[in-house]
Motif scaffolding. Structure first.
Motif, PDB file in Angstrom:
ATOM      1  N   LEU A  87       6.352  -8.499  14.398  1.00 51.34           N
ATOM      2  CA  LEU A  87       7.577  -8.276  13.624  1.00 51.34           C
ATOM      3  C   LEU A  87       7.155  -8.090  12.177  1.00 51.34           C
ATOM      4  CD1 LEU A  87      10.750  -8.307  13.544  1.00 51.34           C
ATOM      5  CD2 LEU A  87      10.530 -10.686  12.809  1.00 51.34           C
ATOM      6  N   VAL A  88       7.490  -6.952  11.604  1.00 55.77           N
ATOM      7  CA  VAL A  88       7.070  -6.651  10.234  1.00 55.77           C
ATOM      8  C   VAL A  88       8.271  -6.787   9.307  1.00 55.77           C
ATOM      9  CG1 VAL A  88       5.920  -5.009   8.719  1.00 55.77           C
ATOM     10  CG2 VAL A  88       5.365  -5.039  11.154  1.00 55.77           C
ATOM     11  N   ILE A  89       8.135  -7.652   8.307  1.00 56.31           N
ATOM     12  CA  ILE A  89       9.194  -7.902   7.337  1.00 56.31           C
ATOM     13  C   ILE A  89       8.611  -7.810   5.934  1.00 56.31           C
ATOM     14  CG2 ILE A  89      10.535  -9.365   8.901  1.00 56.31           C
ATOM     15  CD1 ILE A  89       9.271 -11.803   7.546  1.00 56.31           C
ATOM     16  N   ALA A  90       9.466  -7.732   4.942  1.00 51.98           N
ATOM     17  CA  ALA A  90       8.973  -7.693   3.559  1.00 51.98           C
ATOM     18  C   ALA A  90       8.411  -9.050   3.156  1.00 51.98           C
ATOM     19  CB  ALA A  90      10.093  -7.280   2.614  1.00 51.98           C
ATOM     20  N   GLY A  91       9.124 -10.130   3.503  1.00 54.03           N
ATOM     21  CA  GLY A  91       8.697 -11.473   3.100  1.00 54.03           C
ATOM     22  C   GLY A  91       9.567 -12.011   1.982  1.00 54.03           C
ATOM     23  N   ASP A  92       9.720 -13.322   1.974  1.00 52.47           N
ATOM     24  CA  ASP A  92      10.643 -13.959   1.028  1.00 52.47           C
ATOM     25  C   ASP A  92       9.966 -14.352  -0.282  1.00 52.47           C
ATOM     26  OD1 ASP A  92      12.809 -13.792   2.789  1.00 52.47           O
ATOM     27  OD2 ASP A  92      12.171 -15.614   3.828  1.00 52.47           O
ATOM     28  N   VAL A  93       9.258 -13.414  -0.887  1.00 51.55           N
ATOM     29  CA  VAL A  93       8.667 -13.659  -2.204  1.00 51.55           C
ATOM     30  C   VAL A  93       9.060 -12.500  -3.116  1.00 51.55           C
ATOM     31  CG1 VAL A  93       6.744 -15.084  -1.398  1.00 51.55           C
ATOM     32  CG2 VAL A  93       6.486 -12.608  -1.462  1.00 51.55           C
ATOM     33  N   ASP A  94       9.370 -12.807  -4.355  1.00 53.42           N
ATOM     34  CA  ASP A  94       9.801 -11.769  -5.297  1.00 53.42           C
ATOM     35  C   ASP A  94       8.636 -10.919  -5.800  1.00 53.42           C
ATOM     36  OD1 ASP A  94      12.479 -12.518  -5.118  1.00 53.42           O
ATOM     37  OD2 ASP A  94      12.237 -14.052  -6.685  1.00 53.42           O
ATOM     38  N   SER A  95       7.469 -11.554  -5.957  1.00 53.98           N
ATOM     39  CA  SER A  95       6.300 -10.844  -6.496  1.00 53.98           C
ATOM     40  C   SER A  95       5.251 -10.645  -5.407  1.00 53.98           C
ATOM     41  CB  SER A  95       5.684 -11.635  -7.655  1.00 53.98           C
ATOM     42  OG  SER A  95       6.629 -11.813  -8.692  1.00 53.98           O
ATOM     43  N   PRO A  96       5.034  -9.405  -4.966  1.00 52.78           N
ATOM     44  CA  PRO A  96       4.042  -9.159  -3.920  1.00 52.78           C
ATOM     45  C   PRO A  96       2.640  -9.586  -4.352  1.00 52.78           C
ATOM     46  CG  PRO A  96       5.440  -7.237  -4.271  1.00 52.78           C
ATOM     47  CD  PRO A  96       5.725  -8.182  -5.387  1.00 52.78           C
ATOM     48  N   ALA A  97       1.877 -10.118  -3.402  1.00 54.00           N
ATOM     49  CA  ALA A  97       0.498 -10.525  -3.694  1.00 54.00           C
ATOM     50  C   ALA A  97      -0.432  -9.330  -3.778  1.00 54.00           C
ATOM     51  CB  ALA A  97       0.011 -11.491  -2.618  1.00 54.00           C
ATOM     52  N   GLY A  98       0.004  -8.174  -3.236  1.00 48.79           N
ATOM     53  CA  GLY A  98      -0.847  -6.995  -3.213  1.00 48.79           C
ATOM     54  C   GLY A  98      -0.032  -5.721  -3.176  1.00 48.79           C
ATOM     55  N   PRO A  99      -0.549  -4.685  -2.510  1.00 48.28           N
ATOM     56  CA  PRO A  99       0.084  -3.360  -2.574  1.00 48.28           C
ATOM     57  C   PRO A  99       1.251  -3.153  -1.610  1.00 48.28           C
ATOM     58  CG  PRO A  99      -1.926  -3.237  -1.285  1.00 48.28           C
ATOM     59  CD  PRO A  99      -1.840  -4.644  -1.797  1.00 48.28           C
ATOM     60  N   PHE A 100       1.512  -4.106  -0.744  1.00 53.04           N
ATOM     61  CA  PHE A 100       2.542  -3.907   0.280  1.00 53.04           C
ATOM     62  C   PHE A 100       3.878  -4.460  -0.199  1.00 53.04           C
ATOM     63  CE2 PHE A 100      -1.526  -4.441   2.547  1.00 53.04           C
ATOM     64  CZ  PHE A 100      -1.633  -3.168   3.109  1.00 53.04           C
ATOM     65  N   LEU A 101       4.791  -3.548  -0.525  1.00 54.15           N
ATOM     66  CA  LEU A 101       6.092  -3.960  -1.049  1.00 54.15           C
ATOM     67  C   LEU A 101       7.100  -4.264   0.049  1.00 54.15           C
ATOM     68  CD1 LEU A 101       6.538  -1.464  -4.030  1.00 54.15           C
ATOM     69  CD2 LEU A 101       5.502  -3.746  -4.025  1.00 54.15           C
ATOM     70  N   GLY A 102       6.879  -3.679   1.235  1.00 59.36           N
ATOM     71  CA  GLY A 102       7.832  -3.895   2.317  1.00 59.36           C
ATOM     72  C   GLY A 102       7.247  -3.521   3.655  1.00 59.36           C
ATOM     73  N   ALA A 103       8.092  -3.603   4.687  1.00 64.12           N
ATOM     74  CA  ALA A 103       7.633  -3.364   6.052  1.00 64.12           C
ATOM     75  C   ALA A 103       7.114  -1.945   6.240  1.00 64.12           C
ATOM     76  CB  ALA A 103       8.779  -3.640   7.028  1.00 64.12           C
ATOM     77  N   ASN A 104       7.764  -0.982   5.612  1.00 61.10           N
ATOM     78  CA  ASN A 104       7.356   0.401   5.821  1.00 61.10           C
ATOM     79  C   ASN A 104       5.937   0.655   5.333  1.00 61.10           C
ATOM     80  OD1 ASN A 104       8.219   2.938   6.897  1.00 61.10           O
ATOM     81  ND2 ASN A 104       8.176   3.763   4.815  1.00 61.10           N
ATOM     82  N   ALA A 105       5.551   0.007   4.242  1.00 55.29           N
ATOM     83  CA  ALA A 105       4.197   0.164   3.715  1.00 55.29           C
ATOM     84  C   ALA A 105       3.163  -0.326   4.725  1.00 55.29           C
ATOM     85  CB  ALA A 105       4.052  -0.580   2.393  1.00 55.29           C
ATOM     86  N   VAL A 106       3.496  -1.394   5.446  1.00 54.95           N
ATOM     87  CA  VAL A 106       2.583  -1.911   6.473  1.00 54.95           C
ATOM     88  C   VAL A 106       2.457  -0.917   7.624  1.00 54.95           C
ATOM     89  CG1 VAL A 106       2.267  -3.720   8.210  1.00 54.95           C
ATOM     90  CG2 VAL A 106       2.978  -4.322   5.890  1.00 54.95           C
ATOM     91  N   ILE A 107       3.597  -0.376   8.072  1.00 52.88           N
ATOM     92  CA  ILE A 107       3.571   0.588   9.172  1.00 52.88           C
ATOM     93  C   ILE A 107       2.778   1.831   8.770  1.00 52.88           C
ATOM     94  CG2 ILE A 107       4.972   2.059  10.661  1.00 52.88           C
ATOM     95  CD1 ILE A 107       7.216  -0.052  10.369  1.00 52.88           C
ATOM     96  N   GLU A 108       3.007   2.304   7.549  1.00 51.27           N
ATOM     97  CA  GLU A 108       2.347   3.525   7.085  1.00 51.27           C
ATOM     98  C   GLU A 108       0.867   3.328   6.762  1.00 51.27           C
ATOM     99  OE1 GLU A 108       4.740   4.857   3.818  1.00 51.27           O
ATOM    100  OE2 GLU A 108       6.091   5.991   5.121  1.00 51.27           O
ATOM    101  N   SER A 109       0.405   2.079   6.711  1.00 55.40           N
ATOM    102  CA  SER A 109      -1.008   1.822   6.418  1.00 55.40           C
ATOM    103  C   SER A 109      -1.923   2.234   7.568  1.00 55.40           C
ATOM    104  CB  SER A 109      -1.213   0.331   6.136  1.00 55.40           C
ATOM    105  OG  SER A 109      -1.111  -0.430   7.343  1.00 55.40           O
TER     106      SER A 109
END
Length: 297
Positions: A111-133
């Motif tokens: 299950l790919v989600i954005a995550g409950d943090v306001d500031s990303p730890a890296g380059p992935f801003l949301g679920a779509n970025a993970v899928i497109e990686s």
């Protein structure tokens, strides 16, 4: 059944039972890092290969999630780890995690989600970025779960949410990844029905899992409703339940309503996803009891 029931009443009862059976046949459940004792107890309750989603709390090292996925697999169930995109500081870290869950725990679904943090730890801003990686299918993932919002997103407009969903569906399609829409917790069965129908009317045919709360106290549900950003539907939900402040609330009524209102023959694959806010074993026991009492009976 009453011997005085009309044929029409019996037909309606059988229709509801059949729909409930369909909704609960392939139900999944979810827990935050379930322990070994819980997983051992589940062996006597849940069918083998039941999908158990494993949540990823912010701040926990992903290796802990790998170990939990391995335990779920060893217990005979199908682990579905969360990938919280904003928790990963680099493509290498995400790739390492995906390689480990696939290689060590036989994971094929996430299950790919954005995550409950306001500031990303890296380059992935949301679920779509993970899928497109392209890291998922590269290591053996075959199916991706993405979030749906029957009650609306607490921070984003409906239009933005709809566009984001279509982007994720397209990204998965071009990578030959199966996709399932797993809804966030919702207490309003009417909203759930309207949401599923709107997906189908807009041409989205992918399987949908409806997120419902497993049995827990009303006070416990209030706490989780606040966390999930579904306060409005929860207020409507409790309007007639003030006498149950110290009792247990279960999803029986919601499933019964959905069984009556959803024409599953027209709406494709729809199932139930149980959030185990009242405990994983407690939720699993309720599901087994529900099936034996209503579906199998």
């Amino acid at each position: 059944e009453s011997p005085n029931m009309t044929l029409e009443s019996r037909a309606e009862l059988n229709w509801t039972a059949n729909c409930a059976s369909s909704l609960m046949r392939d139900f999944s459940t979810e827990a935050t890092l379930p322990n070994q004792m819980e997983l051992e107890a589940l062996r006597d309750i849940l069918p083998a290969t039941t999908q158990i989603f494993v949540a990823a709390p912010p701040g926990r090292p992903y290796l802990r999630l790998v170990e939990t996925a391995k335990k779920v697999r060893k217990a005979g169930f199908e682990p579905v780890p969360h990938i919280a995109a904003r928790n990963y500081e680099s493509p290498e870290a995400l790739g390492d995690f995906v390689a480990r869950i696939c290689g060590e725990a036989g994971v094929r679904r996430v299950l790919v989600i954005a995550g409950d943090v306001d500031s990303p730890a890296g380059p992935f801003l949301g679920a779509n970025a993970v899928i497109e990686s392209d890291l998922l299918q590269r290591h053996g993932i075959q199916e991706v779960g993405v979030s749906g919002y029957p009650d609306g997103h607490p921070k984003l407009s409906d239009g933005i949410v709809a566009r984001a969903l279509r982007q994720k569906l397209k990204a998965a399609e071009v990578r030959n990844l199966k996709i399932k829409i797993v809804s966030q917790l919702c207490f309003d069965a009417e909203k759930i029905v309207a949401w599923v129908k709107s997906l189908r009317m807009s041409g989205i045919t992918e399987p949908v899992s409806i997120g419902l709360a497993g049995p827990t106290s009303l006070r416990g549900l209030a706490r989780f409703a606040l966390m999930c950003g579904v306060r409005n539907s929860f207020k409507a939900f409790i309007s007639g339940k003030t006498g149950q402040l110290f009792g247990e609330i279960s999803p029986d009524d919601a499933i019964h309503y959905l069984s009556e209102a959803l024409d599953l023959s027209m709406l494709g694959q729809v199932s139930v996803h149980l959030y185990s806010y009242g405990g994983l074993v407690r939720t699993a026991s309720w599901a087994k009891d529900y099936q034996s009492r209503f579906v199998d009976g």
